[in-house]
Design a protein around this motif. Structure first.
Motif, PDB file in Angstrom:
ATOM      1  N   ASN A 255      11.671 -71.841  -0.676  1.00  0.00           N
ATOM      2  CA  ASN A 255      10.265 -71.595  -0.997  1.00  0.00           C
ATOM      3  C   ASN A 255      10.077 -70.498  -2.045  1.00  0.00           C
ATOM      4  O   ASN A 255       8.995 -70.370  -2.624  1.00  0.00           O
ATOM      5  N   ILE A 256      11.113 -69.685  -2.294  1.00  0.00           N
ATOM      6  CA  ILE A 256      11.027 -68.711  -3.390  1.00  0.00           C
ATOM      7  C   ILE A 256      10.758 -69.434  -4.700  1.00  0.00           C
ATOM      8  O   ILE A 256       9.989 -68.969  -5.540  1.00  0.00           O
ATOM      9  N   TRP A 257      11.354 -70.605  -4.857  1.00  0.00           N
ATOM     10  CA  TRP A 257      11.249 -71.347  -6.115  1.00  0.00           C
ATOM     11  C   TRP A 257       9.987 -72.182  -6.187  1.00  0.00           C
ATOM     12  O   TRP A 257       9.716 -72.820  -7.205  1.00  0.00           O
ATOM     13  N   LYS A 258       9.201 -72.157  -5.108  1.00  0.00           N
ATOM     14  CA  LYS A 258       7.872 -72.766  -5.127  1.00  0.00           C
ATOM     15  C   LYS A 258       6.782 -71.705  -5.087  1.00  0.00           C
ATOM     16  O   LYS A 258       5.603 -72.024  -4.938  1.00  0.00           O
ATOM     17  N   ASP A 259       7.197 -70.441  -5.174  1.00  0.00           N
ATOM     18  CA  ASP A 259       6.291 -69.287  -5.213  1.00  0.00           C
ATOM     19  C   ASP A 259       5.549 -69.045  -3.909  1.00  0.00           C
ATOM     20  O   ASP A 259       4.627 -68.218  -3.866  1.00  0.00           O
ATOM     21  N   SER A 260       5.931 -69.739  -2.834  1.00  0.00           N
ATOM     22  CA  SER A 260       5.270 -69.505  -1.556  1.00  0.00           C
ATOM     23  C   SER A 260       5.975 -68.433  -0.728  1.00  0.00           C
ATOM     24  O   SER A 260       5.482 -68.041   0.328  1.00  0.00           O
ATOM     25  N   ASN A 261       7.127 -67.969  -1.209  1.00  0.00           N
ATOM     26  CA  ASN A 261       7.833 -66.871  -0.556  1.00  0.00           C
ATOM     27  C   ASN A 261       8.263 -65.882  -1.639  1.00  0.00           C
ATOM     28  O   ASN A 261       8.896 -66.266  -2.620  1.00  0.00           O
ATOM     29  N   GLN A 334       4.909 -75.198  -8.310  1.00  0.00           N
ATOM     30  CA  GLN A 334       4.503 -74.682  -7.007  1.00  0.00           C
ATOM     31  C   GLN A 334       4.211 -75.802  -6.023  1.00  0.00           C
ATOM     32  O   GLN A 334       4.404 -75.656  -4.814  1.00  0.00           O
ATOM     33  N   ASP A 335       3.722 -76.929  -6.536  1.00  0.00           N
ATOM     34  CA  ASP A 335       3.462 -78.100  -5.701  1.00  0.00           C
ATOM     35  C   ASP A 335       3.369 -79.313  -6.628  1.00  0.00           C
ATOM     36  O   ASP A 335       3.664 -79.224  -7.815  1.00  0.00           O
ATOM     37  N   ALA A 336       2.933 -80.444  -6.075  1.00  0.00           N
ATOM     38  CA  ALA A 336       2.924 -81.689  -6.849  1.00  0.00           C
ATOM     39  C   ALA A 336       1.941 -81.654  -8.013  1.00  0.00           C
ATOM     40  O   ALA A 336       2.111 -82.377  -9.002  1.00  0.00           O
ATOM     41  N   THR A 337       0.913 -80.829  -7.920  1.00  0.00           N
ATOM     42  CA  THR A 337      -0.087 -80.787  -8.983  1.00  0.00           C
ATOM     43  C   THR A 337       0.039 -79.557  -9.880  1.00  0.00           C
ATOM     44  O   THR A 337      -0.264 -79.618 -11.063  1.00  0.00           O
ATOM     45  N   ASN A 338       0.491 -78.445  -9.314  1.00  0.00           N
ATOM     46  CA  ASN A 338       0.687 -77.234 -10.111  1.00  0.00           C
ATOM     47  C   ASN A 338       2.146 -77.159 -10.502  1.00  0.00           C
ATOM     48  O   ASN A 338       2.994 -76.786  -9.692  1.00  0.00           O
ATOM     49  N   ARG A 339       2.462 -77.467 -11.747  1.00  0.00           N
ATOM     50  CA  ARG A 339       3.845 -77.586 -12.179  1.00  0.00           C
ATOM     51  C   ARG A 339       4.372 -76.296 -12.808  1.00  0.00           C
ATOM     52  O   ARG A 339       5.311 -76.331 -13.590  1.00  0.00           O
ATOM     53  N   PHE A 340       3.791 -75.171 -12.445  1.00  0.00           N
ATOM     54  CA  PHE A 340       4.187 -73.893 -13.026  1.00  0.00           C
ATOM     55  C   PHE A 340       4.826 -72.999 -11.970  1.00  0.00           C
ATOM     56  O   PHE A 340       4.533 -73.119 -10.784  1.00  0.00           O
TER      57      PHE A 340
END
Length: 468
Positions: A255-261, A334-340
């Motif tokens: 989740n570090i690489w999805k910015d949620s952690n 960060q998710d399927a719609t936010n690709r940053f």
């Protein structure tokens, strides 16, 4: 030390290179608002500091280090695009892929110097702002130290005290024509800036999008690593770990690489649709894959038990056989719609690996192995801690772990250079792409990056790196 700066991007600001028109050289520069007008209050200074952060283009190191090293290969979809010629090691001093950091980092330093000139004189509305003014000054000094350390990583021909360093500047002067300082002189300024920053930034300041006290320790640790100041590297890495030393495991790490952690992050740069996406370095919005993870890198992971394998690498089985299926997954969005993704500049695991290497060089093999095993235990399910019979074996293990842990984060090419190791690609990683070479020896011209041609043209007295 030299206090002037030949501003590389002055050509862009003035519309032409300063040397191209003799009568223009004598004009007073008017490309910026004077500090006296622009920075008067605490809020002005805070905005200036935010502007400094916004100018940091750290992800350029992700791209350049990756295409120069052995952690990627020429993607199948890139064969007709010819994108990323630095991957072939045939560039000269006009190649923007390998010189862009010079202008970017010196632009940042110039902004810092302008803000520092006004910092002490700005007015404050209350005691809170007065105390905060010192912190803002500390942030500016910390970023300047970081920027100079990055310039050394990119442009010092070797990481030795007597080698050429970069231009040390502490005052903005567009029309100056300075010479390069030595590596040791540059390090002296870096250490001075970071020492002052550490004294000025309070421990209570915890904004991960700005430089905090633990982040200063992390910057000092990396700078000491490149300077081969092993005692300093050990001290500062330990300080950073003591302040924020928990290594993430399993899903928390992914989740570090999805910015949620953010548990492992000391300092990160905010990125959104206005600032660009790291993933487009490797795969564009049309899904064309320019660069893929190398087979050499993929083979280093335990594909079943190492959380990094799926976090970093994607086998896209949905694409036809004529397209590239292996993709860098580390910055997928960060998710399927936010690709940053926000840019992770310093992380806890890097500090453990610096601590491990410093202890190895100081012949404390037990402490070095403990730090290395901590990273492996956090990433690999069921990992059994390993002992190392020699300093050389431990350093080899650390270099392997840096290859795996810090892949696509702007370290691999510079790691090989500071250890004076050649870049050696796997045979499978040179099968696609026109004339992709296998080995870049330490004696190869492109093993050292050039000072930009435009800088040398504007300032003929600046020393170019060997071979250019």
């Amino acid at each position: 030390m030299r206090k002037t700066f030949n501003k590389y991007i002055a050509a862009l600001l003035l519309g032409t290179l300063l040397v191209s028109c003799e009568k223009n050289i004598e004009l007073t520069p008017t490309d910026t608002i004077s500090n006296e007008t622009a920075i008067k209050t605490y809020d002005d200074l805070d905005r200036a500091v935010i502007g400094v952060y916004s100018s940091l283009n750290y992800q350029q190191a992700f791209y350049t280090s990756t295409i120069m090293a052995d952690e990627n290969r020429w993607g199948l979809d890139n064969s007709t695009r010819n994108y990323g010629l630095g991957h072939r090691w045939v560039f000269d001093s006009s190649n923007g892929d390998v010189t862009a950091a010079w202008a970017s980092l010196y632009t940042t330093i110039d902004r810092i110097n302008r803000a520092l000139e006004s910092a002490d004189a700005v007015t404050t509305a209350n005691a809170t702002q007065e105390a905060g003014k010192g912190r803002l000054k500390g942030e500016l000094l910390a970023v300047r130290g970081f920027a100079l350390a990055e310039l050394l990583r990119w442009f010092a021909p070797t990481y030795e005290s007597t080698a050429l360093g970069v231009v040390v500047i502490t005052k903005s002067e567009i029309l100056g024509k300075p010479q390069r300082n030595t590596f040791a002189e540059t390090m002296t300024q870096i250490n001075a800036d970071l020492s002052q920053a550490d004294a000025l930034i309070p421990a209570s300041f915890t904004d991960l999008f700005r430089i905090t006290k633990p982040a200063v320790a992390a910057i000092r640790a990396r700078a000491a690593l490149y300077a081969k100041d092993w005692a300093g590297a050990r001290t500062y890495a330990a300080q950073a770990i003591a302040a924020k030393g928990t290594l993430a495991t399993g899903t928390n790490y992914a989740n570090i690489w999805k910015d949620s952690n953010t548990s492992e992050n000391y300092f990160q740069l905010r990125r959104n649709s206005n600032a660009g996406s790291v993933r487009t370095y490797w795969t564009d919005d049309n899904t064309d894959v320019f660069f893929s993870p190398s087979y050499k890198l993929m083979d280093t992971y335990d594909k079943t038990n190492d959380v990094r394998y799926n976090a970093f690498i994607l086998n896209d089985t949905s694409v036809p056989s004529t397209r590239e299926n292996w993709k860098v997954n580390k910055y997928s969005g960060q998710d399927a719609t936010n690709r940053f993704n926000n840019i992770k500049v310093f992380r806890v695991s890097e500090m453990y690996l610096i601590l491990a290497e410093a202890n190895a060089e100081l012949n404390d093999l037990s402490a070095g192995a403990t730090a290395l095993n901590a990273v492996r235990s956090a990433r690999i399910a069921g990992y059994t801690p390993q002992a190392f019979a020699s300093k050389e074996a431990l350093i080899d293990g650390i270099m392997l772990e840096r290859f795996k842990e810090l892949a696509f984060e702007g370290h691999r090419f510079f790691d090989l250079r500071r250890r004076q190791l050649p870049v050696v690609r796997d045979d499978r990683d040179i099968a696609v792409g026109t004339s992709v070479p296998k080995t870049l020896p330490t004696t190869g011209r492109n093993y050292i990056l050039p000072i930009p041609a435009a800088e040398v043209f504007a300032n003929p007295g600046i020393q170019q790196n060997p071979g250019y």
